[in-house]
Design a protein around this motif. Structure first.
Motif, PDB file in Angstrom:
ATOM      1  N   TYR A   4     -12.312 -20.067  16.498  1.00 64.97           N
ATOM      2  CA  TYR A   4     -12.668 -20.134  15.218  1.00 64.97           C
ATOM      3  C   TYR A   4     -11.666 -20.524  14.067  1.00 64.97           C
ATOM      4  CZ  TYR A   4     -16.995 -17.975  17.126  1.00 64.97           C
ATOM      5  OH  TYR A   4     -17.996 -17.632  18.116  1.00 64.97           O
ATOM      6  N   THR A   9     -11.215 -24.610   9.380  1.00 61.46           N
ATOM      7  CA  THR A   9     -11.818 -23.270   9.098  1.00 61.46           C
ATOM      8  C   THR A   9     -10.619 -22.939   8.249  1.00 61.46           C
ATOM      9  OG1 THR A   9     -10.829 -22.582  11.035  1.00 61.46           O
ATOM     10  CG2 THR A   9     -13.398 -23.016  10.854  1.00 61.46           C
ATOM     11  N   SER A  42     -17.560 -22.538   4.598  1.00 58.36           N
ATOM     12  CA  SER A  42     -16.873 -21.886   5.583  1.00 58.36           C
ATOM     13  C   SER A  42     -17.713 -21.049   6.694  1.00 58.36           C
ATOM     14  CB  SER A  42     -16.051 -20.788   4.947  1.00 58.36           C
ATOM     15  OG  SER A  42     -15.038 -21.220   4.072  1.00 58.36           O
ATOM     16  N   MET A  43     -18.963 -20.704   6.190  1.00 56.20           N
ATOM     17  CA  MET A  43     -19.929 -19.944   7.056  1.00 56.20           C
ATOM     18  C   MET A  43     -20.272 -21.309   7.979  1.00 56.20           C
ATOM     19  SD  MET A  43     -21.676 -17.165   4.667  1.00 56.20           S
ATOM     20  CE  MET A  43     -23.055 -17.007   5.875  1.00 56.20           C
ATOM     21  N   GLY A  47     -20.091 -21.425  12.081  1.00 59.26           N
ATOM     22  CA  GLY A  47     -21.421 -21.425  12.755  1.00 59.26           C
ATOM     23  C   GLY A  47     -21.479 -22.537  13.651  1.00 59.26           C
TER      24      GLY A  47
END
Length: 222
Positions: A4, A9, A42-43, A47
């Motif tokens: 991640y 990110t 960002s989410m 995801g």
């Protein structure tokens, strides 16, 4: 290293933190909207990584949905910037209708089986034109502005760089996706968009800092 934690990110999260620190007390709700937009961005990125690497599922529909948010938020922000010079809400509304028509037409044509590249290219071209037109409006106004600390200028600059180069990358998508960059073992397109993301979020972060300084300096002078 965690899957991640990537260039994208990291850049998105840093920009979100900067927006939160600089804009959460901003009196303009449209600027504050960017905090929520960056949080969602960002989410979505996290995801997308989760779906691709953990669930082993394609994540294009997640980005298809996000494209609607991306287009409407950034287009509305441009409309907000244009209001300094004139109010053309009908223009924003017409563009939103055209976008949704192209978007759903491509989804149906693709049978919901891929990313809407044509729609993304149309959005990119429109945002590039919107950026250039904003430059034109700034240059022709009588009021002097120090562009080095003018928050809207840097937000638009980041947007222009990202979508202009992104459009060129999409035109040569097949070539860039197949060609591998040396050492890092990723496609050239992957590397290009990582660089563009860094440029975008650096410009946006600086624009938020400029906005914060403008607000604090005006409050001290009151």
């Amino acid at each position: 290293m965690s899957p991640y934690i990537t260039v994208n990110t990291t850049a998105e999260f840093i920009c979100f933190v900067v927006s939160l620190l600089c804009l959460y007390k901003d009196k303009d709700p449209v600027w504050r909207l960017l905090i929520l937009f960056l949080l969602v961005t960002s989410m979505v990125e996290v995801g997308g990584i989760y779906m691709r690497r953990v669930l082993q599922q394609p994540n294009f529909m997640l980005y298809n949905v996000f494209l609607v948010i991306e287009c409407l938020v950034e287009s509305y922000f441009f409309y907000h910037l244009y209001k300094t010079y004139y109010n053309r809400f009908k223009l924003f509304g017409s563009w939103a209708i055209i976008f949704l028509f192209v978007y759903f037409a491509e989804l149906i044509t693709n049978k919901y089986a891929g990313f809407v590249f044509i729609t993304f290219t149309v959005v990119s071209v429109v945002l590039v034109l919107a950026s250039v037109y904003y430059y034109y409006l700034v240059l022709r106004e009588d009021q002097f502005r120090s562009l080095s600390v003018y928050a809207p200028f840097w937000w638009v600059s980041g947007t222009l760089c990202f979508y202009f180069a992104g459009t060129a990358s999409n035109i040569f998508f097949s070539y860039l996706a197949k060609d591998r960059a040396p050492i890092i073992n990723h496609s050239v397109r992957y590397v290009v968009f990582n660089i563009l993301n860094i440029v975008l979020y650096l410009n946006w972060s600086y624009s938020f800092i400029c906005r914060y300084r403008q607000r604090t300096s005006s409050s001290l002078s009151d």
